[in-house]
Write a protein that holds these residues in place. Structure first.
Motif, short mmCIF file in Angstrom:
data_model
loop_
_atom_site.label_atom_id
_atom_site.label_comp_id
_atom_site.label_asym_id
_atom_site.label_seq_id
_atom_site.Cartn_x
_atom_site.Cartn_y
_atom_site.Cartn_z
N GLU A 107 25.71 23.81 78.75
CA GLU A 107 24.47 24.24 79.39
C GLU A 107 24.15 23.38 80.61
O GLU A 107 24.30 22.16 80.57
N TYR A 108 23.70 24.03 81.65
CA TYR A 108 23.32 23.35 82.90
C TYR A 108 21.99 23.92 83.41
O TYR A 108 21.63 25.06 83.08
N SER A 109 21.30 23.12 84.20
CA SER A 109 20.05 23.58 84.81
C SER A 109 20.04 23.22 86.30
O SER A 109 20.57 22.17 86.71
N LEU A 110 19.43 24.08 87.08
CA LEU A 110 19.29 23.85 88.52
C LEU A 110 17.88 24.22 88.97
O LEU A 110 17.32 25.22 88.49
N GLU A 111 17.34 23.43 89.87
CA GLU A 111 16.08 23.80 90.49
C GLU A 111 16.34 24.77 91.63
O GLU A 111 17.29 24.59 92.40
N ILE A 112 15.49 25.78 91.73
CA ILE A 112 15.61 26.76 92.80
C ILE A 112 14.34 26.68 93.65
O ILE A 112 13.23 26.64 93.12
N TYR A 113 14.53 26.66 94.97
CA TYR A 113 13.43 26.33 95.87
C TYR A 113 13.00 27.51 96.74
O TYR A 113 13.75 28.47 96.96
#
Length: 201
Positions: A107-113
């Protein structure tokens, strides 16, 4: 006679256009469109020297492993911030949401701007920006990370296709100012998808 000449001219133009389209390299429509833009001197970020010899960008093979459906959690309470760039320019962004997904069982997470420029063209109001780094940077891909363009999703999931990852313009010329992916958006995995590092001449 004039009609015959006109028909011949149209046929020649059609053949030329067809040949030009067939010469555009790329495995997908995204790749072909990107290559077309980079070949176009009015759009290309390439230096005049590199543009003269440019044929196509180098891409990783298209891999559906890197096309994910992520859970998307909105972050309405986050404050706008100044995103560092390769120059002194600091555009204002806001973390619009966090995307969580799995690749190869992890599992991975990324911030989206979202860009917060008040003077931005309204036609971009639904645009989101995903800058990220991964374990290919500085080796197979550009050392400064890569970007993916997204749209605000209708629901609580968002499609992220890393095969559409492209390089900042800074990968091609020093005359640009490019956002630096925040550290929180480092993926501890090799994203072998999208555009590879550019070999300057």
């Amino acid at each position: 006679m004039k009609n015959i000449c006109l028909i011949l001219c149209i046929l020649v133009l059609n053949v030329s256009c067809a040949q030009e389209k067939s010469e555009l390299a790329g495995e997908t429509e995204f790749q072909r469109e990107l290559n077309a833009d980079y070949k176009d001197a009015s759009k290309s970020p390439l230096t005049p020297k590199d543009l003269k010899t440019f044929k196509a960008l180098e891409f990783f093979p298209v891999n559906d492993t890197f096309k994910v459906t992520a859970n998307f959690k909105l972050t309405p309470n986050t404050k706008p911030f100044k995103m560092p760039t390769s120059t002194t320019r600091t555009p204002t962004y806001k973390c619009y949401g966090i995307a969580t997904f799995t690749i190869a069982g992890k599992e991975y997470s990324l911030e989206i701007y979202q860009n917060q420029d008040p003077n931005r063209d309204p036609k971009y109001k639904d645009d989101l920006f995903l800058p990220f780094t991964d374990e290919t940077n500085g080796f197979a891909s550009y050392g400064g990370g890569r970007y993916i363009d997204l749209k605000i999703p209708a629901g609580n999931t968002i499609e992220i296709d890393f095969n559409h990852a492209y390089n900042p313009y800074c990968a091609y010329s020093d005359r640009y100012s490019c956002p630096i992916p925040p550290r929180v958006n480092f993926l501890a995995v090799a994203i072998n998808a999208g555009v590879k590092a550019f070999k300057k001449h």
